[in-house]
Design a protein around this motif. Structure first.
Motif, PDB file in Angstrom:
ATOM      1  N   ALA A  27       0.842  -1.203   0.000  1.00  0.00           N
ATOM      2  CA  ALA A  27       0.000   0.000   0.000  1.00  0.00           C
ATOM      3  C   ALA A  27       0.874   1.249   0.000  1.00  0.00           C
ATOM      4  CB  ALA A  27      -0.914  -0.004   1.230  1.00  0.00           C
ATOM      5  N   ALA A  28       1.938   1.220  -0.821  1.00  0.00           N
ATOM      6  CA  ALA A  28       2.933   2.290  -0.777  1.00  0.00           C
ATOM      7  C   ALA A  28       2.858   3.268  -1.936  1.00  0.00           C
ATOM      8  CB  ALA A  28       4.340   1.684  -0.731  1.00  0.00           C
ATOM      9  N   GLY A  29       2.158   2.923  -3.019  1.00  0.00           N
ATOM     10  CA  GLY A  29       2.204   3.734  -4.230  1.00  0.00           C
ATOM     11  C   GLY A  29       1.481   5.066  -4.131  1.00  0.00           C
ATOM     12  N   ALA A  30       1.825   5.960  -5.069  1.00  0.00           N
ATOM     13  CA  ALA A  30       1.243   7.305  -5.079  1.00  0.00           C
ATOM     14  C   ALA A  30      -0.124   7.344  -5.744  1.00  0.00           C
ATOM     15  CB  ALA A  30       2.181   8.274  -5.786  1.00  0.00           C
ATOM     16  N   GLY A  31      -0.468   6.325  -6.541  1.00  0.00           N
ATOM     17  CA  GLY A  31      -1.770   6.294  -7.208  1.00  0.00           C
ATOM     18  C   GLY A  31      -2.000   7.505  -8.099  1.00  0.00           C
ATOM     19  N   ARG A  32      -1.023   7.834  -8.928  1.00  0.00           N
ATOM     20  CA  ARG A  32      -1.108   9.066  -9.717  1.00  0.00           C
ATOM     21  C   ARG A  32      -2.303   9.080 -10.656  1.00  0.00           C
ATOM     22  NH1 ARG A  32       4.320   8.010  -8.999  1.00  0.00           N
ATOM     23  NH2 ARG A  32       5.473   9.701  -7.977  1.00  0.00           N
ATOM     24  N   ARG A  33      -2.576   7.959 -11.304  1.00  0.00           N
ATOM     25  CA  ARG A  33      -3.745   7.924 -12.199  1.00  0.00           C
ATOM     26  C   ARG A  33      -5.049   8.013 -11.423  1.00  0.00           C
ATOM     27  NH1 ARG A  33      -3.158   2.918 -16.168  1.00  0.00           N
ATOM     28  NH2 ARG A  33      -2.039   2.052 -14.397  1.00  0.00           N
ATOM     29  N   TYR A  34      -5.038   7.477 -10.221  1.00  0.00           N
ATOM     30  CA  TYR A  34      -6.242   7.521  -9.401  1.00  0.00           C
ATOM     31  C   TYR A  34      -6.473   8.912  -8.821  1.00  0.00           C
ATOM     32  CZ  TYR A  34      -9.894   5.853  -6.291  1.00  0.00           C
ATOM     33  OH  TYR A  34     -11.100   5.671  -5.674  1.00  0.00           O
ATOM     34  N   GLY A  35      -5.389   9.641  -8.597  1.00  0.00           N
ATOM     35  CA  GLY A  35      -5.492  10.987  -8.048  1.00  0.00           C
ATOM     36  C   GLY A  35      -5.115  11.098  -6.587  1.00  0.00           C
ATOM     37  N   GLN A  36      -4.768   9.976  -5.957  1.00  0.00           N
ATOM     38  CA  GLN A  36      -4.324   9.940  -4.570  1.00  0.00           C
ATOM     39  C   GLN A  36      -3.745   8.572  -4.293  1.00  0.00           C
ATOM     40  OE1 GLN A  36      -8.686   9.881  -3.007  1.00  0.00           O
ATOM     41  NE2 GLN A  36      -7.506   9.015  -1.312  1.00  0.00           N
ATOM     42  N   PRO A  37      -2.904   8.437  -3.272  1.00  0.00           N
ATOM     43  CA  PRO A  37      -2.406   7.114  -2.913  1.00  0.00           C
ATOM     44  C   PRO A  37      -3.571   6.169  -2.600  1.00  0.00           C
ATOM     45  CG  PRO A  37      -1.135   8.796  -1.810  1.00  0.00           C
ATOM     46  CD  PRO A  37      -2.308   9.495  -2.429  1.00  0.00           C
ATOM     47  N   LYS A  38      -3.550   4.978  -3.188  1.00  0.00           N
ATOM     48  CA  LYS A  38      -4.686   4.075  -3.008  1.00  0.00           C
ATOM     49  C   LYS A  38      -4.789   3.557  -1.573  1.00  0.00           C
ATOM     50  CE  LYS A  38      -4.517   2.826  -7.859  1.00  0.00           C
ATOM     51  NZ  LYS A  38      -4.253   1.756  -8.851  1.00  0.00           N
ATOM     52  N   GLY A  39      -3.694   3.619  -0.857  1.00  0.00           N
ATOM     53  CA  GLY A  39      -3.749   3.251   0.551  1.00  0.00           C
ATOM     54  C   GLY A  39      -4.546   4.219   1.393  1.00  0.00           C
ATOM     55  N   THR A  40      -4.843   5.402   0.845  1.00  0.00           N
ATOM     56  CA  THR A  40      -5.625   6.407   1.584  1.00  0.00           C
ATOM     57  C   THR A  40      -7.074   6.474   1.128  1.00  0.00           C
ATOM     58  OG1 THR A  40      -5.151   8.249   0.054  1.00  0.00           O
ATOM     59  CG2 THR A  40      -3.539   7.807   1.794  1.00  0.00           C
ATOM     60  N   VAL A  41      -7.459   5.632   0.168  1.00  0.00           N
ATOM     61  CA  VAL A  41      -8.815   5.704  -0.389  1.00  0.00           C
ATOM     62  C   VAL A  41      -9.838   5.189   0.621  1.00  0.00           C
ATOM     63  CG1 VAL A  41     -10.382   4.862  -2.187  1.00  0.00           C
ATOM     64  CG2 VAL A  41      -8.022   5.494  -2.769  1.00  0.00           C
ATOM     65  N   VAL A  42     -10.893   5.961   0.798  1.00  0.00           N
ATOM     66  CA  VAL A  42     -12.041   5.555   1.611  1.00  0.00           C
ATOM     67  C   VAL A  42     -13.279   5.742   0.752  1.00  0.00           C
ATOM     68  CG1 VAL A  42     -13.373   5.963   3.708  1.00  0.00           C
ATOM     69  CG2 VAL A  42     -10.891   6.314   3.726  1.00  0.00           C
ATOM     70  N   ASP A  43     -14.041   4.681   0.542  1.00  0.00           N
ATOM     71  CA  ASP A  43     -15.279   4.788  -0.226  1.00  0.00           C
ATOM     72  C   ASP A  43     -16.458   4.389   0.654  1.00  0.00           C
ATOM     73  OD1 ASP A  43     -15.262   2.008  -0.121  1.00  0.00           O
ATOM     74  OD2 ASP A  43     -14.764   1.738  -2.234  1.00  0.00           O
ATOM     75  N   ALA A  72       2.471   7.790   4.126  1.00  0.00           N
ATOM     76  CA  ALA A  72       2.523   6.656   5.054  1.00  0.00           C
ATOM     77  C   ALA A  72       1.756   6.921   6.345  1.00  0.00           C
ATOM     78  CB  ALA A  72       3.975   6.306   5.374  1.00  0.00           C
ATOM     79  N   GLU A  73       1.895   8.106   6.896  1.00  0.00           N
ATOM     80  CA  GLU A  73       1.214   8.405   8.159  1.00  0.00           C
ATOM     81  C   GLU A  73      -0.305   8.335   8.000  1.00  0.00           C
ATOM     82  OE1 GLU A  73       2.574  12.064   9.758  1.00  0.00           O
ATOM     83  OE2 GLU A  73       4.602  11.349  10.141  1.00  0.00           O
ATOM     84  N   HIS A  74      -0.807   8.779   6.850  1.00  0.00           N
ATOM     85  CA  HIS A  74      -2.253   8.730   6.595  1.00  0.00           C
ATOM     86  C   HIS A  74      -2.728   7.279   6.534  1.00  0.00           C
ATOM     87  CE1 HIS A  74      -5.788  10.381   3.944  1.00  0.00           C
ATOM     88  NE2 HIS A  74      -6.212   9.608   4.928  1.00  0.00           N
ATOM     89  N   VAL A  75      -1.995   6.454   5.804  1.00  0.00           N
ATOM     90  CA  VAL A  75      -2.366   5.033   5.685  1.00  0.00           C
ATOM     91  C   VAL A  75      -2.353   4.368   7.057  1.00  0.00           C
ATOM     92  CG1 VAL A  75      -1.762   2.821   4.642  1.00  0.00           C
ATOM     93  CG2 VAL A  75      -1.457   4.937   3.337  1.00  0.00           C
ATOM     94  N   GLU A  76      -1.312   4.618   7.812  1.00  0.00           N
ATOM     95  CA  GLU A  76      -1.201   4.022   9.138  1.00  0.00           C
ATOM     96  C   GLU A  76      -2.311   4.519  10.067  1.00  0.00           C
ATOM     97  OE1 GLU A  76       2.739   5.286   9.890  1.00  0.00           O
ATOM     98  OE2 GLU A  76       3.616   3.834   8.492  1.00  0.00           O
ATOM     99  N   ALA A  77      -2.701   5.790   9.901  1.00  0.00           N
ATOM    100  CA  ALA A  77      -3.777   6.334  10.728  1.00  0.00           C
ATOM    101  C   ALA A  77      -5.112   5.671  10.416  1.00  0.00           C
ATOM    102  CB  ALA A  77      -3.882   7.841  10.518  1.00  0.00           C
ATOM    103  N   LEU A  78      -5.352   5.356   9.149  1.00  0.00           N
ATOM    104  CA  LEU A  78      -6.591   4.667   8.789  1.00  0.00           C
ATOM    105  C   LEU A  78      -6.664   3.299   9.462  1.00  0.00           C
ATOM    106  CD1 LEU A  78      -6.859   5.485   4.970  1.00  0.00           C
ATOM    107  CD2 LEU A  78      -8.409   6.274   6.776  1.00  0.00           C
ATOM    108  N   LEU A  79      -5.564   2.590   9.490  1.00  0.00           N
ATOM    109  CA  LEU A  79      -5.534   1.289  10.155  1.00  0.00           C
ATOM    110  C   LEU A  79      -5.758   1.445  11.654  1.00  0.00           C
ATOM    111  CD1 LEU A  79      -2.467  -0.165   8.250  1.00  0.00           C
ATOM    112  CD2 LEU A  79      -4.778  -1.111   8.155  1.00  0.00           C
TER     113      LEU A  79
END
Length: 217
Positions: A27-43, A72-79
């Motif tokens: 869950a480390a990538g920037a997700g440039r095509r998506y518009g945000q790191p996919k590890g930070t996505v919340v749907d 990374a901090e955002h992803v870890e905070a979601l967990l």
């Protein structure tokens, strides 16, 4: 928080737990095509990184290691913020400082972290990606059930015959995977040389990664 315990989720399905199998969630990538790191996505169904960790645990992995990088901090905070992932200690994180060089670097960071656990080195790693939100515990359980629990196991989910994730990599194969992990290739080069058992899961999920916000449902 890097490298620390994030929490756990008690399995809520009947799938047996593999005590020496760790889910390795990239869950480390920037997700440039998506518009945000996919590890930070919340749907509407919640945070993808949390759902993926749950799928790995519920499907039979004894624990999960999440590789973070971009935000990374955002992803870890979601967990850490998820109520079901705060009481025990079977989900941990490790940061990949070279994540911008591609998925191969995240895989390298994750496998290296597992290989240096000392007495708690798992026999297998089940490699999974954060941007596969329709891949759930049933897929994980089927892939695990398809191969033995030993260090020689090598199996991969397939969707209508198309190889995908998760990929079960026994410890005997880690050195070979690390030797081929480069750029965005991940384990692809090694798996071309040493073909895994393909486990058809097209009846359970689509298995396609989500590259744009409109791609899902």
């Amino acid at each position: 928080m890097a490298g620390g315990a994030v929490g756990t989720l008690e399995p809520v399905t009947s799938h047996p737990t593999r005590t020496r199998t760790t889910g390795l969630l990239l869950a480390a990538g920037a997700g440039r095509r998506y518009g945000q790191p996919k590890g930070t996505v919340v749907d509407a169904d919640g945070a993808w990184v949390v759902s993926a960790a749950r799928a790995l645990l519920d499907g039979g992995c004894a624990d999960v290691l999440v590789v973070t990088g971009a935000e990374a901090e955002h992803v870890e905070a979601l967990l850490a913020a998820d109520d079901d992932l705060t009481e025990l200690d079977t989900v941990t994180t490790t940061r990949c400082g070279t994540w911008e060089q591609g998925m191969g670097e995240s895989l390298r960071a994750g496998l290296t972290a597992l290989a240096t656990r000392g007495r708690t080195i798992p026999q297998q790693a089940l490699l999974h990606l954060v941007d596969l939100p329709d891949v759930g515990a049933q897929v994980v359980a089927r892939v695990l059930a398809s191969a033995g629990a030993g260090t020689a196991a090598l199996a991969r989910a397939a969707y209508d015959g198309r190889p995908g994730h998760p990929v079960l990599i026994g410890r005997d194969h880690w050195e070979g995977v690390l030797g081929r992990a480069d750029g965005d290739a991940g384990a692809r080069g090694y798996l071309r040389t040493v073909p895994p058992l393909l486990v058809e899961c097209g009846d359970l999920a689509g298995g396609a990664d989500v590259d744009e916000p409109t791609c899902r449902g």
